[in-house]
Design an enzyme around this catalytic site. Structure first.
Site, PDB file in Angstrom:
ATOM      1  CE  LYS A  93      -4.336  -1.798   0.692  1.00 25.50           C
ATOM      2  NZ  LYS A  93      -4.171  -3.107   1.284  1.00 25.50           N
ATOM      3  CD  GLU A 115     -10.244   3.891   0.837  1.00 25.76           C
ATOM      4  OE1 GLU A 115     -10.128   5.114   0.642  1.00 25.76           O
ATOM      5  OE2 GLU A 115      -9.503   3.035   0.294  1.00 25.76           O
ATOM      6  CB  SER A 382       0.036  -8.364  -1.117  1.00 20.07           C
ATOM      7  OG  SER A 382      -0.797  -9.199  -0.329  1.00 20.07           O
TER       8      SER A 382
END
Ligand SMILES: *Cc1c(COP(=O)(O)O)cnc(C)c1O
Length: 398
Positions: A93, A115, A382
């Site tokens: 991210k 969010e 990830s």
């Protein structure tokens, strides 16, 4: 040979998917954002500042790691892990959050909102906001706040305000609604850092581009290591950002097979899942036209996954397009399979993956044994599983 890498068009369409389904009041902000992004993309100063931050602050390049014991145990294909879990804040991210905060600064914005579902995007956003001295508000469903308490505390230590959203299912969809409401009201001074390859144009394209570094590095690393391209790429698909980041630089290489793994929850027949390509339908949700889990009237259905980061009713529009074209295959792993894979990777490689990532690992465990030993698989690792240890410990009664 189709040029998949040319999409989307100027209005954000991936064939029939994508677009800009937003209230009138957001159109000019989104058009400004798209225009600024186009300028930034070709600005060497922007690109070099981003590259430096990715290297020195986030920790890129991430290793491409040969999972020798997992490979040996499964006795089939050769398995490599792209180690996004080693990045600062623990998941892919941060690649997108860094790109977007630089854009926010270029546009003269003073406030950041976002969010978050599992809290990983909230942590990445709070981190870049702290790094650049921005005020930051994170919207999070109250149910997710409970299951991801560690990340809530991290965001607060980073100086962000975390707002609990109690509407509806009180998870990611409702958190996005609240962030959109805030943005509509404060759009002049606020940038919304959206966390996946979702929402209105330009987000699906922009978020994808900020994560392409995953695939570009992996491509170079595997060629140095094996002298050829991989045969199979596997990644979990929530909104689809880590998957498209790995896949995109390989889309025009016909020999590379790609598999996206959705959250099968308690099984497709139970209806308690988040696998949009298993029984989902074409619809519009939160700015984009794509595959969604909805009933015949178009009402969004409840979703379920053990991993908050995959628990969302829509998939990124580019994935819908690439599925239609049969360029990417989409499968699913259930909660139980993901939890088993979580343990397997921990015990065989010394790597505790995020529960999201564990869905991709679960699929590798299914397919690797039947593939020849010269087949090369790259799995996108990830994120890391620290945030999920308490939840998994309850499940396994540790
Ligand atoms: C958020 C998250 C995901 C799911 O989001 P995508 O946009 O589909 O990548 C997957 N893995 C981890 C570790 C995450 O934090």
């Amino acid at each position: 040979m189709p040029a998949y890498q040319q999409l989307p068009d100027a209005h954000g369409h991936f064939g029939p998917y994508g677009g800009m389904f937003v209230p009138e009041t957001l159109m000019s902000a989104l058009n400004d954002l798209a225009a600024e992004y186009e300028r930034a993309k070709i600005d060497p100063a922007f690109q070099s500042e981003l590259a430096e931050l990715l290297r020195d602050f986030a920790g890129r390049p991430t290793p491409l790691y040969f999972a020798a014991r997992l490979t040996k145990n499964l006795a089939g294909a050769k398995i490599y892990l792209k180690r996004e879990d080693l990045l600062h804040t623990g998941a892919h991210k941060i690649n997108n959050a860094l790109g977007q905060i630089l854009l926010a600064r270029r546009m003269g914005k003073t406030h950041i909102i976002a969010e978050t579902g599992a809290g990983q995007h909230g942590v990445a956003t709070a981190t870049v906001a702290a790094r650049f001295g921005y005020e930051c508000v994170i919207y999070m469903g109250s149910v997710d706040m409970q299951r991801q308490a560690l990340n809530v505390a991290r965001m607060r230590f980073l100086g962000a305000k975390v707002v609990a959203v109690t509407a509806g299912q009180a998870t990611l969809k409702e958190a996005i609604n609240e962030a959109m409401r805030d943005w509509v009201t404060n759009v002049r001074n606020t940038h919304y850092i959206l966390g996946s390859a979702l929402g209105s144009h330009p987000y699906p394209m922009m978020v994808r581009d900020f994560h392409r570094v995953i695939g570009l590095e992996a491509r170079q690393q595997i060629q140095e290591r094996e002298g050829k391209l991989p045969d199979v790429l596997i990644a979990c698909v929530g909104g689809g950002s880590n998957a498209i980041g790995l896949f995109h630089p390989f889309l025009d290489d016909a020999s590379v097979r790609m598999i996206g793994v959705e959250a099968g929850g308690e099984g497709i027949r139970t209806g308690k899942h988040a696998a949009r390509f298993q029984g989902g339908r074409l619809g519009v949700l939160q700015g984009t036209k794509t595959f969604i889990l909805a009933n015949e009237d178009g009402q969004i259905e409840l979703t379920h996954s053990i991993s908050a980061g995959l628990d969302y009713a829509a998939v990124g529009p580019e994935h819908s397009y690439l599925r239609d074209k049969e360029r990417i295959e989409y499968v699913y792993a259930t909660d139980d399979e993901a939890l088993a894979a979580f343990r397997t990777l921990a015990e065989t490689e010394g790597i505790i993956p995020a529960l999201e990532t564990a869905h991709a690992v679960a699929h590798v465990i299914k397919v690797a044994p039947s593939l020849p030993s010269d087949t090369i698989i790259i799995v996108n690792c990830s994120g890391r599983g620290d945030k999920d240890v308490a939840q998994a410990a309850t499940y396994f009664e540790f």
